[in-house]
Design an enzyme around this catalytic site. Sequence first.
Site, PDB file in Angstrom:
ATOM      1  N   GLU A 288       0.830  -1.213   0.000  1.00 27.00           N
ATOM      2  CA  GLU A 288       0.000   0.000   0.000  1.00 27.00           C
ATOM      3  C   GLU A 288       0.858   1.254   0.000  1.00 27.00           C
ATOM      4  O   GLU A 288       0.735   2.087   0.893  1.00 27.00           O
ATOM      5  CB  GLU A 288      -0.888   0.025   1.261  1.00 27.00           C
ATOM      6  CG  GLU A 288      -1.705  -1.207   1.512  1.00 27.00           C
ATOM      7  CD  GLU A 288      -2.261  -1.280   2.939  1.00 27.00           C
ATOM      8  OE1 GLU A 288      -2.060  -0.335   3.732  1.00 27.00           O
ATOM      9  OE2 GLU A 288      -2.890  -2.298   3.266  1.00 27.00           O
TER      10      GLU A 288
ATOM     11  N   GLY B 238       2.031   4.963  -0.703  1.00 30.77           N
ATOM     12  CA  GLY B 238       1.398   6.223  -1.074  1.00 30.77           C
ATOM     13  C   GLY B 238       2.473   7.247  -1.422  1.00 30.77           C
ATOM     14  O   GLY B 238       2.796   7.468  -2.587  1.00 30.77           O
TER      15      GLY B 238
ATOM     16  N   ARG C 291       1.950  20.332   5.681  1.00 34.96           N
ATOM     17  CA  ARG C 291       2.899  19.461   6.380  1.00 34.96           C
ATOM     18  C   ARG C 291       3.863  20.204   7.314  1.00 34.96           C
ATOM     19  O   ARG C 291       4.137  19.728   8.418  1.00 34.96           O
ATOM     20  CB  ARG C 291       3.664  18.590   5.387  1.00 34.96           C
ATOM     21  CG  ARG C 291       2.728  17.742   4.495  1.00 34.96           C
ATOM     22  CD  ARG C 291       3.463  16.678   3.692  1.00 34.96           C
ATOM     23  NE  ARG C 291       4.040  15.681   4.570  1.00 34.96           N
ATOM     24  CZ  ARG C 291       5.303  15.635   4.918  1.00 34.96           C
ATOM     25  NH1 ARG C 291       6.152  16.515   4.438  1.00 34.96           N
ATOM     26  NH2 ARG C 291       5.731  14.724   5.748  1.00 34.96           N
TER      27      ARG C 291
ATOM     28  N   CYS D 100      -3.730  33.698   8.645  1.00 33.02           N
ATOM     29  CA  CYS D 100      -3.569  34.430   9.904  1.00 33.02           C
ATOM     30  C   CYS D 100      -3.271  33.500  11.074  1.00 33.02           C
ATOM     31  O   CYS D 100      -4.109  33.318  11.962  1.00 33.02           O
ATOM     32  CB  CYS D 100      -4.820  35.250  10.165  1.00 33.02           C
ATOM     33  SG  CYS D 100      -5.083  36.400   8.835  1.00 33.02           S
ATOM     34  N   GLU D 101      -2.114  32.889  11.039  1.00 30.81           N
ATOM     35  CA  GLU D 101      -1.644  32.015  12.114  1.00 30.81           C
ATOM     36  C   GLU D 101      -0.132  32.041  12.093  1.00 30.81           C
ATOM     37  O   GLU D 101       0.466  31.959  11.004  1.00 30.81           O
ATOM     38  CB  GLU D 101      -2.033  30.553  11.842  1.00 30.81           C
ATOM     39  CG  GLU D 101      -3.491  30.297  11.782  1.00 30.81           C
ATOM     40  CD  GLU D 101      -3.912  29.153  12.696  1.00 30.81           C
ATOM     41  OE1 GLU D 101      -3.114  28.711  13.547  1.00 30.81           O
ATOM     42  OE2 GLU D 101      -5.052  28.729  12.534  1.00 30.81           O
TER      43      GLU D 101
END
Length: 430
Positions: free
Chosen positions: A287, A289, A326, A357-358
Site C-alpha cells: 500500500e 502512497g 505538512r 492568519c496564524e
Amino acid sequence: MIATASFPLPGAPHLAYREENLQLEEVALDQLADRYGTPLFVYSKAAMLAALAAYQSGLAGRDAQICYAMKANSSLGVLQVFAQAGCGFDIVSGGELDRVIAAGGDVRKVIFSGVGKTRTEMRQALLAGIACFNVESEAELDVLSGIAAGMQLIAPVSIRVNPNVDAKTHPYISTGLKGNKFGVAHEDALRIYRHAATLPGLRVVGIDCHIGSQITDTTPYLDAMDRVLDLVASIETAGIPIEHIDFGGGLGIDYNHDTPPAADALWRALLAKLDARGYGNRKIMLEPGRSLIGNAGVCLTEVLYLKPGEQKNFCVIDAAMNDLPRPAMYQAFHAIVPLAKGRDLPAVNYDVVGPVCESGDWIGRDRALAVQSGDRLAVLSAGAYCMSMASNYNTRGRAAEVLVDGQHAQLIRSRETPADQMRNERLLAS
Ligand code: LLP
C-alpha cells in the site's frame, strides 16, 4: 549567486534547471505559472511511473498487487495514471471508492483500510465488490459480518495486526507501536482470527500491517515482516489459511537529502526474508502512497512581499498552510527553490510564510533565497499529502493542478472559486 541548502534538488529526478529556468520533464514551470496562476501543483507522470517501476522491478516474478494508498494524493488525474499502470488502490473512505470508480480504477483491486469504517461505507464497498476489507478491531469484524450476511454477501477480510515495531518516524505518522489506535495487538491476533473464522458474513483472506510513514530505514520493515510471519504460522496452524500478506506502505522519500532505501532494494531484502522463511510463494499486497507520488510533485508559488525584521526576515508567498499543511502539522521540511536561477541579488535568510492568519503558517524556516517580490518559487516534494490535505481555511480556494507528460501539460484540476466553496451553504431563511 544563490547559496541555498537546496542544491542539488532533493529527490527530484525529473526536475532540473535548463538555461537557469526550472523545468519538470520538458515543461518550463514559469510558463505553467503564467498560464494557470499560483499556487499551482505540478506533477510529473514520468516520475510517478518511475517510482512505480522501482516497486515493480523489486517484485518482478512474484504474485504481487500494488495498491496505491490514494490518501497521499487522490486527484482523479493522478489516480488515472496509476490505474492505467495496473495499480489497485488502498482506500480509507467511501469517498475514495467513488474516486477510484470515477478515475476508471478496478474495484476488484481495492482494499479498504481504516479504523472507523461506517456501516454505509461497508455496504457501498460490499456492493462494489472490493478485494478486501482490512479490519482494524474485533468490533468492526462483528459489524461487517452482520452487514455482509444481511446482504447475502461474504466480505473478504484481512486483519490489521500491530507488530509493535518502532518505525522511527514522526510520532503523528508512526502507526505500528502499541498505543497507536491502529490494528489489533500482536498477542490478540490469533484469538481474533479464530473469532473471524466463525463469523457467517466473512471469509478470511489475508493479514496486513502498516507500521508508519516516511520510513527511511529497512530494519523496521524486516522486523515487522518477522512478526507478521510468526503470526501467519500460528494462524495457519489453527486451520485458517492466509492467502495474501499485505505489508502496507510507509517507505520514505527524499525531502532534505534523506536517504530511504530504493523500493526495489527494500523489496529484494524483504523477499529474501520471505523466501528464507518459506513464504516466497504467498501473494503479496502493498500500500505505498508517498513513495509513488511525493517526489513527483512541486507547488509553484509567487513571492508577494519581502518583510525584513529585527529578528527575522519574512518572505511572504501566495501558498499557505491550507495548500501545504505538512510544515505546520509535522514541522516537515520541504525544499524551496527559485523558478529562475542566477538572479543578481544577495541571498538572504528568510522564514517563508503564507498569508494565513496564524503563526503556524510557515512553509520553510531559515531559507537562504535571492528573491524579490514577484519572483516565483517551487516547493519541492509536494506530490504527497499536500493537495489531498489542503483546506479552505481563510476561505482560500484550493490550488489548481497540472500533470506534465514529456512536453505536454494538462490541467487536471482548476482553481477552486469562492462560488465552489459556498456551493453547499444556505443563507438563513430569515
Ligand atoms: N496504508 C495505511 C493503512 C496507511 O495508514 C497509510 C498512511 C498508507 C498505507 C500509506 O503510507 P505511505 O506509503 O504514504 O507512507 N499526512 C502524513 C502521512 C500520513 C500517513 C497516513 N497513513 C504526512 O504528510 O506525512
